[in-house]
Design an enzyme around this catalytic site. Structure first.
Site, PDB file in Angstrom:
ATOM      1  CG  MET A  87      -1.958  -1.167   1.111  1.00 14.48           C
ATOM      2  SD  MET A  87      -2.797  -1.262  -0.497  1.00 14.48           S
ATOM      3  CE  MET A  87      -4.230  -2.231  -0.067  1.00 14.48           C
ATOM      4  CG  HIS A 106      -7.155  -2.028  -7.633  1.00 13.38           C
ATOM      5  ND1 HIS A 106      -6.788  -1.435  -6.431  1.00 13.38           N
ATOM      6  CD2 HIS A 106      -8.381  -1.550  -7.926  1.00 13.38           C
ATOM      7  CE1 HIS A 106      -7.752  -0.630  -6.038  1.00 13.38           C
ATOM      8  NE2 HIS A 106      -8.728  -0.678  -6.927  1.00 13.38           N
TER       9      HIS A 106
HETATM   10  C1  GAR Z   1      -5.813  -7.391  -2.137  1.00 11.22           C
HETATM   11  O1  GAR Z   1      -7.204  -7.480  -2.244  1.00 11.22           O
HETATM   12  C2  GAR Z   1      -5.255  -6.487  -3.214  1.00 11.22           C
HETATM   13  O2  GAR Z   1      -5.974  -6.539  -4.419  1.00 11.22           O
HETATM   14  C3  GAR Z   1      -5.402  -5.127  -2.577  1.00 11.22           C
HETATM   15  O3  GAR Z   1      -5.000  -5.343  -1.255  1.00 11.22           O
HETATM   16  C4  GAR Z   1      -5.417  -6.649  -0.853  1.00 11.22           C
HETATM   17  C5  GAR Z   1      -4.268  -7.308  -0.137  1.00 11.22           C
HETATM   18  O4  GAR Z   1      -4.694  -8.487   0.472  1.00 11.22           O
HETATM   19  N1  GAR Z   1      -4.620  -4.132  -3.237  1.00 11.22           N
HETATM   20  C6  GAR Z   1      -5.042  -2.889  -3.418  1.00 11.22           C
HETATM   21  O5  GAR Z   1      -6.098  -2.463  -2.991  1.00 11.22           O
HETATM   22  C7  GAR Z   1      -4.095  -2.006  -4.220  1.00 11.22           C
HETATM   23  N2  GAR Z   1      -4.657  -0.740  -4.429  1.00 11.22           N
HETATM   24  P1  GAR Z   1      -3.645  -9.569   0.929  1.00 11.22           P
HETATM   25  O6  GAR Z   1      -2.598  -8.828   1.770  1.00 11.22           O
HETATM   26  O7  GAR Z   1      -4.427 -10.553   1.737  1.00 11.22           O
HETATM   27  O8  GAR Z   1      -3.033 -10.177  -0.299  1.00 11.22           O
END
Ligand code: GAR
Length: 190
Positions: A87, A106
């Site tokens: 992030m 995303h």
């Molecule tokens: C995921 O859903 C990914 O798509 C999102 O963060 C989450 C991480 O989950 N990314 C974003 O929103 C990027 N803007 P995780 O740590 O369990 O993989």
């Protein structure tokens, strides 16, 4: 054979799915890099036996933290950088060094709903189709050339939790597949 690293900030469920699904391939997950000391992703990495690095962004310019990340990537011989819930916005310093070699996922159908609340914002929308996007990273937030999108039709009876689960399941299957095909093509170019 190509070497890659995964960058995360929190839970790490995508990181785990990638590590597990690509484990039997010829490519090597060299390490997981995380910008949060307390991230659950460290626990996952420990269970998976994957090397980890913590890089602090606390009270630092983003570029300074990125210099540390670049040093790790160089030391590990990484050719592809995979963002999985990382992030932080990357600066041109980093993006230019790994041009066309940084992937991101995303949880929405970009260019709609970029940012940190992709699922909640798409859920709140009246959109009939929701989904996920995998793209190359450029200077923007969740922008850059789209590699693939997977969508599904919603029925408007599902709760936010159900939609969240559906989206994460899609992520966990399509991100490893896409990473594998990018790694295969990097391998062919060598
Ligand atoms: C995921 O859903 C990914 O798509 C999102 O963060 C989450 C991480 O989950 N990314 C974003 O929103 C990027 N803007 P995780 O740590 O369990 O993989």
């Amino acid at each position: 054979m190509a070497d890659y690293a995964v960058l995360v900030s929190g839970n790490g469920s995508n990181f785990q799915a990638i590590a597990e699904k690509l484990a039997g391939t010829k490519h090597n997950l060299k390490c997981m890099i995380c910008d949060r000391k307390d991230a659950y992703a460290f626990e996952r990495a420990k269970n998976l036996g994957i090397k980890t690095y913590y890089v602090s962004y606390f009270k630092r310019e983003r570029e300074d933290a990125e210099k540390d990340i670049c040093a790790i990537l160089e030391k590990e011989g990484v050719q592809l950088v995979v963002l999985a819930g990382f992030m932080r916005l990357l600066t041109p310093y980093f993006v230019d060094r790994y041009k066309n070699r940084i992937l991101n996922i995303h949880p929405a159908l970009l260019p709609k709903f970029p940012g940190t609340h992709g699922i909640a914002e798409s859920y709140a929308s009246k959109d009939a189709e929701l989904g996920v996007t995998i793209h190359y990273v450029d200077y923007g937030m969740d922008s850059g050339p789209i590699i693939t999108q997977k969508s599904f039709k919603r029925d408007f009876t599902e709760s936010l939790e159900e939609i969240e689960k559906k989206i994460h399941n899609i992520e966990h299957s399509c991100y490893p597949e896409t990473i594998l095909s990018v790694l295969d093509s990097l391998d062919k170019q060598q």
